[in-house]
Design a protein around this motif. Structure first.
Motif, PDB file in Angstrom:
ATOM      1  N   ASN A 163       0.813  -1.210   0.000  1.00 51.58           N
ATOM      2  CA  ASN A 163       0.000   0.000   0.000  1.00 51.58           C
ATOM      3  C   ASN A 163       0.851   1.265   0.000  1.00 51.58           C
ATOM      4  O   ASN A 163       0.567   2.220   0.718  1.00 51.58           O
ATOM      5  CB  ASN A 163      -0.954   0.000   1.203  1.00 51.58           C
ATOM      6  N   ILE A 164       1.916   1.260  -0.772  1.00 51.94           N
ATOM      7  CA  ILE A 164       2.732   2.460  -0.955  1.00 51.94           C
ATOM      8  C   ILE A 164       2.308   3.079  -2.281  1.00 51.94           C
ATOM      9  O   ILE A 164       2.308   2.396  -3.305  1.00 51.94           O
ATOM     10  CB  ILE A 164       4.234   2.106  -0.973  1.00 51.94           C
ATOM     11  N   THR A 165       1.935   4.326  -2.272  1.00 53.35           N
ATOM     12  CA  THR A 165       1.435   4.937  -3.504  1.00 53.35           C
ATOM     13  C   THR A 165       2.600   5.317  -4.409  1.00 53.35           C
ATOM     14  O   THR A 165       3.689   5.625  -3.955  1.00 53.35           O
ATOM     15  CB  THR A 165       0.598   6.189  -3.209  1.00 53.35           C
ATOM     16  N   HIS A 166       2.336   5.251  -5.718  1.00 53.15           N
ATOM     17  CA  HIS A 166       3.391   5.512  -6.685  1.00 53.15           C
ATOM     18  C   HIS A 166       2.805   6.234  -7.880  1.00 53.15           C
ATOM     19  O   HIS A 166       1.620   6.073  -8.193  1.00 53.15           O
ATOM     20  CB  HIS A 166       4.030   4.201  -7.136  1.00 53.15           C
ATOM     21  N   GLY A 167       3.619   7.022  -8.539  1.00 54.42           N
ATOM     22  CA  GLY A 167       3.168   7.734  -9.730  1.00 54.42           C
ATOM     23  C   GLY A 167       3.233   9.237  -9.535  1.00 54.42           C
ATOM     24  O   GLY A 167       3.921   9.726  -8.642  1.00 54.42           O
TER      25      GLY A 167
ATOM     26  N   ASP B 198      -5.572  -2.664  -2.310  1.00 51.92           N
ATOM     27  CA  ASP B 198      -6.992  -3.007  -2.482  1.00 51.92           C
ATOM     28  C   ASP B 198      -7.724  -3.009  -1.142  1.00 51.92           C
ATOM     29  O   ASP B 198      -8.858  -3.483  -1.045  1.00 51.92           O
ATOM     30  CB  ASP B 198      -7.140  -4.402  -3.126  1.00 51.92           C
ATOM     31  N   ASN B 199      -7.028  -2.518  -0.103  1.00 50.97           N
ATOM     32  CA  ASN B 199      -7.612  -2.438   1.236  1.00 50.97           C
ATOM     33  C   ASN B 199      -7.886  -3.787   1.872  1.00 50.97           C
ATOM     34  O   ASN B 199      -8.818  -3.926   2.662  1.00 50.97           O
ATOM     35  CB  ASN B 199      -8.889  -1.605   1.211  1.00 50.97           C
ATOM     36  N   ASN B 200      -7.097  -4.790   1.494  1.00 49.20           N
ATOM     37  CA  ASN B 200      -7.186  -6.083   2.163  1.00 49.20           C
ATOM     38  C   ASN B 200      -6.132  -6.134   3.252  1.00 49.20           C
ATOM     39  O   ASN B 200      -5.043  -5.605   3.074  1.00 49.20           O
ATOM     40  CB  ASN B 200      -6.905  -7.221   1.178  1.00 49.20           C
ATOM     41  N   PRO B 201      -6.468  -6.777   4.380  1.00 48.27           N
ATOM     42  CA  PRO B 201      -5.433  -6.905   5.408  1.00 48.27           C
ATOM     43  C   PRO B 201      -4.359  -7.889   4.944  1.00 48.27           C
ATOM     44  O   PRO B 201      -4.683  -8.960   4.416  1.00 48.27           O
ATOM     45  CB  PRO B 201      -6.202  -7.463   6.612  1.00 48.27           C
ATOM     46  N   VAL B 202      -3.088  -7.499   5.085  1.00 50.48           N
ATOM     47  CA  VAL B 202      -2.005  -8.412   4.715  1.00 50.48           C
ATOM     48  C   VAL B 202      -0.941  -8.388   5.796  1.00 50.48           C
ATOM     49  O   VAL B 202      -0.669  -7.348   6.392  1.00 50.48           O
ATOM     50  CB  VAL B 202      -1.353  -8.026   3.369  1.00 50.48           C
ATOM     51  N   LEU B 203      -0.356  -9.542   6.048  1.00 48.87           N
ATOM     52  CA  LEU B 203       0.781  -9.618   6.951  1.00 48.87           C
ATOM     53  C   LEU B 203       2.031  -9.317   6.143  1.00 48.87           C
ATOM     54  O   LEU B 203       2.130  -9.693   4.978  1.00 48.87           O
ATOM     55  CB  LEU B 203       0.888 -11.010   7.567  1.00 48.87           C
TER      56      LEU B 203
END
Lengths: 345, 363
Positions: A262-266, B52-57
């Motif tokens: 979830n690191i934003t790029h662009g 995608d807003n899913n929880p991930v380890l």
């Protein structure tokens, strides 16, 4: 026992068919070269009368178009330029092997082509065949790749300057004037021309401007390896804001790892993503603002070659033997749909 | 087969097996200790959210079980092939390219970038399975029926495989945009553990069940140890060798699914590059004789994860990129020396002496 025999018979049949299939495939993979050679032989015989008219006879030796997207674009570009409409009688031969290429070259010389266009598979071993060409009055133009032979043996050489590609990219990166530069540097296969040039430019800027390289690793042009390397940096918790990948595939792998974390790029996001080669899908990512920069490695040499031949036919001399192609770098902020169509390979 | 000799043989096997898993365990322990001392942060696992807003380890350990899974699945097939035929299949990387190419071909049809999937994923996977099994059957038939050395026989697909893969898709690079396809190499929605690990677990369970409830394991080892005696005992060595190559084909198809799903696309020249060497190394690291015969499946699987552990550790410590393969080479050298018969004999002699002394002391 019976069922076992039955099974082995069935499987035997299956493997026979696989044998056939895979045997069928192998020649298929080579066939473009063979058919090209056959065609060239045929056209050579059939067109002798015609070629005495105003068509310029060229023999083009290239690497296998299946080698990469770059090569496919290169071959298509040459085919589009050297047509009868443009005043050429062109013959093509493809091989990834140097010795086969040399055989094709000899064949073309026997066919008395006017020009021999060559993208050599290997740099060595071309001296004697090029001397033959010179004796026979065949003029040689190298494109895409150089060879270890005396300059007098060829008229011109049209190449990419990988270092300049890197420098263009680094210039662009400088122009972003970030507060700090923390770079993940994904290298190609160590020692390849593209890797040396593109790494060299970044290394220089890093020492001169004091940029911070978070990690510098070879991902060997592979998206999977790039993904793992970037994943490893993310796991370590180190901060970075630039990914400098030496080809599009590695940039894609890096982006996959960023998405996972979830690191934003662009454009206007946390991490700047840079790639090379201008694959069409990569330019589309640029257009969608998911990436920031893509450097071109120009496969379109045919217009340069065309100009040179026109000049030589007009009796002019060339200013220089080595001609370096113009190569662009695309910025996600300014790229247009036409650019994607025109320059995407 | 007389039962007493068989039970004797079995007890002999189990004794050795207990021995065998020691090698990968020791390697794992060594790596764990090294990382504990160098940086305990290596073992940190944190929960986050992906784009995608899913929880991930996430964390190094998660990366290891994620990226090591394809290798572990391949190690299953490679162990069987090694045990039965006394040689290795070096074409697995190229066949992964073929199977991956087939998956994308079926999913994308003739377009290179379709909006929707042209076929269900399960169909694509089954077709890829079939193709990979056919490739395995091709290798297997050369080895089993024509008695060609495995490494030479598989060299054919090793060289031609990637061209065939490119040919299947007309050298285009299809991209699958459907999200559900990325689940196999990523995360299922709501599940924080990477899917490849689950796929690997399923494969392990199936393998365990097959080895426990069928005679496959015993037959494979019998053929590997002595082909002639196994024939005299009513086995068909040719068929069993052939079968192991087909089973490896299934493993290849599963790995290919994970590989292409990771990026939803394929690059024929670099996908699963050099994975055959890692798979063979996993088998060797599991303490299995590369010349065939006895095998220990769990040791091979553990070996595969140990290799990924090593790779991740090397990446973590930012080992100079050109030196990366040198470190792996050191591990290989140690392994090869350790598994050399001369060294093993010495070690077991030493071990026997020690235990004899202990017994004498206790007596």
């Amino acid at each position: 026992m019976k069922t076992r025999k039955l099974i082995s018979v069935i499987l035997g049949a299956a493997l026979c068919s696989t044998c056939l299939i895979s045997c069928g495939n192998e020649p298929a993979a080579n066939s473009p070269a063979d058919t090209a050679a056959n065609n060239s032989a045929n056209t050579g015989a059939a067109d002798t009368g015609e070629s005495k008219s105003d068509l310029i006879k060229v023999g083009i030796i290239n690497n296998d178009p299946n080698e990469s997207g770059y090569r496919t674009a290169n071959v298509n570009d040459l085919k589009a330029t050297f047509t009868k409409e443009n005043g050429y009688d062109a013959q093509f031969a493809y091989s990834l092997k140097n010795d086969e290429q040399i055989t094709y070259a000899q064949k073309f010389i026997q066919d008395e082509v006017d020009y021999l266009l060559l993208s050599a598979a290997d740099t060595a071993g071309w001296d004697s065949v090029l001397q033959d060409a010179q004796k026979a009055g065949v003029r040689v133009i190298l494109f895409d790749r150089t060879i270890d032979a005396d300059e007098s043996l060829y008229e011109a050489s049209i190449v990419s300057d990988m270092l300049k590609e890197g420098e263009t990219a680094v210039e662009w990166l400088k122009g972003q004037s970030l507060d700090s530069y923390n770079i993940i540097h994904l290298q190609g296969v160590m020692g390849s021309d593209a890797q040396k040039g593109r790494s060299g430019a970044l290394d220089k800027a890093v020492t001169e401007l004091g940029w911070n390289v978070v990690t510098q690793q070879t991902a060997e042009w592979s998206a999977e390896k790039a993904q793992q390397i970037v994943q490893s940096v993310i796991d370590s918790g180190k901060k970075f804001n630039v990914i400098y990948a030496e080809n599009d595939d590695m940039a894609k792998g890096a982006v996959a790892a960023l998405d996972k974390a979830n690191i934003t790029h662009g454009v206007g996001k946390d991490v700047i993503v840079m790639g090379f080669d201008c694959n069409k899908w990569a330019l589309e990512e640029l257009k969608a603002q998911n990436w920031n920069y893509d450097g071109q490695c120009n496969p379109f040499q045919s217009s340069y070659i065309n100009d040179i031949i026109k000049k030589l036919e007009a009796g002019e001399t060339l200013d220089q033997k080595t001609i370096i192609m113009e190569e662009k770098g695309f910025d996600a902020a300014t790229i247009t749909a036409e650019d994607v169509e025109k320059y995407g390979i | 087969m007389s039962t007493p000799s068989e039970s004797k043989l079995r007890s002999f096997f189990t004794g050795l097996m207990r021995h065998q898993i020691v090698i990968p365990l020791a390697a794992l322990l060594l790596l764990t200790l090294f990382n504990l001392i160098a940086d305990p942060g290596f073992f940190k696992i944190s929960l986050g959210y992906n784009s995608d807003n899913n929880p991930v380890l996430s964390g190094y350990l998660i990366s290891i079980i994620d990226y090591g899974s394809e290798l572990a699945i391949l190690a299953i097939g490679m162990t069987l092939v090694t045990a039965a035929s006394g040689g290795q299949d070096i074409s697995v990387g190229a066949t992964i390219a073929i199977a991956g190419s087939v998956i994308l071909r079926v999913l994308c049809g003739t377009e290179s970038r379709p909006e929707t999937l042209q076929a269900p994923i399960i169909v694509a996977f089954l077709v890829a399975c079939l193709v990979a099994m056919l490739c395995g059957a091709f290798n297997g038939s050369l080895v089993a029926f024509f008695k060609i050395q495995p490494m030479v026989a598989t060299l054919i697909l090793f060289t031609a495989g990637r061209s065939i893969a490119a040919w299947i898709n007309n050298n285009e690079l299809p991209i699958v945009s459907d999200v559900s396809f990325s689940y196999f190499g990523g995360y299922l929605p709501g599940v924080p553990i990477p899917t490849p690990f689950f796929i690997a677990i399923i494969c392990f369970v199936i393998t365990w069940a097959v080895l426990k409830y069928t005679n496959l394991g015993l037959y494979v080892q019998a053929v590997g140890i002595n082909e002639k005696t196994s024939r005299l005992n009513g086995l068909n060595p040719t068929f069993i060798k052939f079968l192991t190559y087909v089973l490896l084909g299934v493993c290849v198809a599963v790995s290919a699914l994970i590989k292409v799903s990771r990026l939803s696309t394929i690059n024929y020249s670099v996908i699963a590059k050099d994975i055959e060497m890692d798979a063979i190394l996993a088998v060797a690291l599991g303490g299995n004789a590369l010349s065939g015969g006895k095998f220990n499946m769990s040791a091979s699987i553990l070996g595969a994860y140990v290799i990924q552990f090593l790779t991740t550790t090397l990446y973590k410590f930012e080992v100079q990129s050109d030196a990366l393969s040198a470190y792996k080479a050191v591990v290989v050298i140690i392994l090869v020396v350790m598994s050399a018969p001369a060294v093993r004999e010495k070690i077991s002699l030493l071990f026997n002496k020690m235990s004899a002394k202990k017994q004498a002391q206790s007596a």
